[in-house]
Structures are given as C-alpha cells and as structure tokens.
Motif scaffolding. Structure first.
Motif, short mmCIF file in Angstrom:
data_model
loop_
_atom_site.label_atom_id
_atom_site.label_comp_id
_atom_site.label_asym_id
_atom_site.label_seq_id
_atom_site.Cartn_x
_atom_site.Cartn_y
_atom_site.Cartn_z
N TRP A 35 0.83 -1.22 0.00
CA TRP A 35 0.00 0.00 0.00
C TRP A 35 0.86 1.27 0.00
N ARG A 36 0.43 2.24 -0.81
CA ARG A 36 1.11 3.54 -0.87
C ARG A 36 0.08 4.65 -0.94
N GLN A 37 0.40 5.76 -0.30
CA GLN A 37 -0.45 6.95 -0.44
C GLN A 37 0.22 7.85 -1.46
N GLU A 38 -0.38 7.94 -2.63
CA GLU A 38 0.20 8.67 -3.75
C GLU A 38 -0.31 10.10 -3.82
N SER A 39 0.49 10.96 -4.46
CA SER A 39 0.06 12.33 -4.75
C SER A 39 -0.48 12.40 -6.16
N ILE A 40 -1.53 13.21 -6.35
CA ILE A 40 -2.05 13.49 -7.68
C ILE A 40 -2.11 15.00 -7.88
N VAL A 41 -2.23 15.41 -9.13
CA VAL A 41 -2.36 16.83 -9.44
C VAL A 41 -3.84 17.17 -9.47
N LEU A 42 -4.25 18.09 -8.61
CA LEU A 42 -5.65 18.51 -8.50
C LEU A 42 -5.68 20.03 -8.53
N PHE A 43 -6.34 20.58 -9.55
CA PHE A 43 -6.41 22.03 -9.72
C PHE A 43 -5.00 22.66 -9.69
N GLY A 44 -4.04 21.99 -10.34
CA GLY A 44 -2.69 22.51 -10.47
C GLY A 44 -1.80 22.31 -9.26
N ARG A 45 -2.29 21.61 -8.23
CA ARG A 45 -1.49 21.38 -7.02
C ARG A 45 -1.32 19.89 -6.78
N ALA B 207 1.78 0.04 -17.49
CA ALA B 207 1.70 1.24 -16.66
C ALA B 207 0.32 1.88 -16.86
N TYR B 208 -0.10 2.71 -15.89
CA TYR B 208 -1.40 3.37 -15.96
C TYR B 208 -1.22 4.78 -15.43
N GLN B 209 -1.76 5.75 -16.15
CA GLN B 209 -1.57 7.15 -15.76
C GLN B 209 -2.91 7.86 -15.64
N TYR B 210 -3.10 8.58 -14.53
CA TYR B 210 -4.27 9.43 -14.36
C TYR B 210 -3.92 10.56 -13.39
N SER B 211 -4.49 11.73 -13.61
CA SER B 211 -4.29 12.90 -12.75
C SER B 211 -2.82 13.16 -12.43
N GLY B 212 -1.96 12.96 -13.43
CA GLY B 212 -0.54 13.22 -13.25
C GLY B 212 0.22 12.13 -12.50
N LEU B 213 -0.46 11.04 -12.16
CA LEU B 213 0.17 9.93 -11.43
C LEU B 213 0.44 8.79 -12.38
#
Length: 195
Positions: free
Chosen positions: A40-50, A65-71
């Motif tokens: 398990w990992r808590q990942e960061s995503i890009v939301l409203f530029g942050r 590989a799979y990409q969504y919301s900058g992840l």
C-alpha cells in the motif's frame, strides 16, 4: 457452472450488483490477505494545479503502466489470489481483464471524489468490475446531463460492474461518512491497452 446474472439497464449504460459474489469465508480470507500483504502507498495526484495526497492508499498490478491525474503507476505482476479473482470476474462479465487497481479506505474519512474512468488506455466503453471487502460503503453514480443519482451499498464480498457508455455520461464517487470506522479494500479490474 457460472450463473448468468441480471444486468440493470440505466440511461447510457448498465450495471450489475451481486451481493454474494464471494462467500463470507472467501471474503474474510481475501480481506485479511489484501489488508496485510499488499504494498500500500499513499500517492500524490495533481488537482487544480497542485500536488495533493490522495485520501486513500493504493496498489496497482498489471503488465502495463497506468496514468491518471498526473500519477504514473508502474507495472507489477498480479499475486495469485488476485489473479484467481480476476478469472472469476471475467466469467461473470464476459470480458478479459489484465489490470487491477486496489484502494484501501482506512475509515469513512477516506473517500473517492466524483470522477470518470475515461483514460484513453481503457478504450471507448470500458467494463470496470469492482469487488468490495471489509466495511460496507455507499457508492454513488451521477448522470452528467440530467443529474440523476443512483446509490448502491457495496457490502463485504460483493461485485459491482459498470458497462456500456457509463464512463462517458456518468460520474461516480465513494463519499465520506462519519458512520464507518472500519477499513474497506476495493479491487477494480479493468482492461488496459498496451503501448
């Protein structure tokens, strides 16, 4: 022999909910395996530029590989218990899956906001098969045009499938709740097109 379940037709799509997809014993065993053995990992995503930490933990298993919301989620081989679940879902859905995204919601404060699974790697009208383990949580679909809402209580050992054009016309979410203090593990099987 696999029974052919009854799909529910909704506007621009169809859903399937099987409450007893897994027996209590199967569901309990898989829940403990997933909760304790997954990376398990808590990942960061890009939301409203942050960059923001997602309000849940994740694990990804696929040849791709799979990409969504900058992840970007890197390929990982699927453990045998998950591969066996995948086969069971394929029999019900009449669809091949090659990837699974696992989410761990630690309690009712972990959630999934409104979104669509419409990344190009999923194809035009993907079938998404979701298995719930642990705490029962409310899952909501909302039509983008007429704002119709459909609520489902996803119980321990259940299967929920979205098909047809749902990812074009509906958003879905797992809302926050103060009523749930126990964890929930969710596996969403999908087919990812290779590069």
């Amino acid at each position: 022999m696999v029974a052919f379940p009854q799909w529910q037709n909704i506007e621009h799509g169809k859903v399937l909910y099987l409450e007893g997809f897994l027996s209590q014993q199967e569901a309990d065993k898989l829940y403990h395996f997933m909760y304790n053995k997954m990376p398990w990992r808590q990942e960061s995503i890009v939301l409203f530029g942050r960059d923001v930490l997602q309000p849940r933990l994740q694990a990804w298993f696929s040849e791709h590989a799979y990409q969504y919301s900058g992840l970007l989620l890197q390929p990982n081989p699927m453990p045998q218990p998950i591969s066996a679940l995948k086969t069971k879902c394929e029999q019900i859905c009449g669809q091949t899956f090659n990837s699974v995204l696992l989410n761990l919601y630690r309690d009712g404060q972990d959630y999934m906001g409104w979104h669509q699974d419409n990344e190009k790697e999923l194809g035009h009208s993907p079938i998404i098969a979701s298995i719930s383990l642990g705490a029962e949580r409310k899952f909501t679909l909302k039509h983008k045009d007429n704002k119709q809402k459909l609520d489902y209580k996803l119980s321990h050992g259940s299967l929920f499938v979205m098909a047809g054009e749902i990812q074009h016309y509906w958003k879905h979410a797992l809302p926050k709740t103060k009523l749930v203090s126990e964890p929930r593990v969710n596996l969403t099987f999908r087919y990812i097109k290779g590069n």
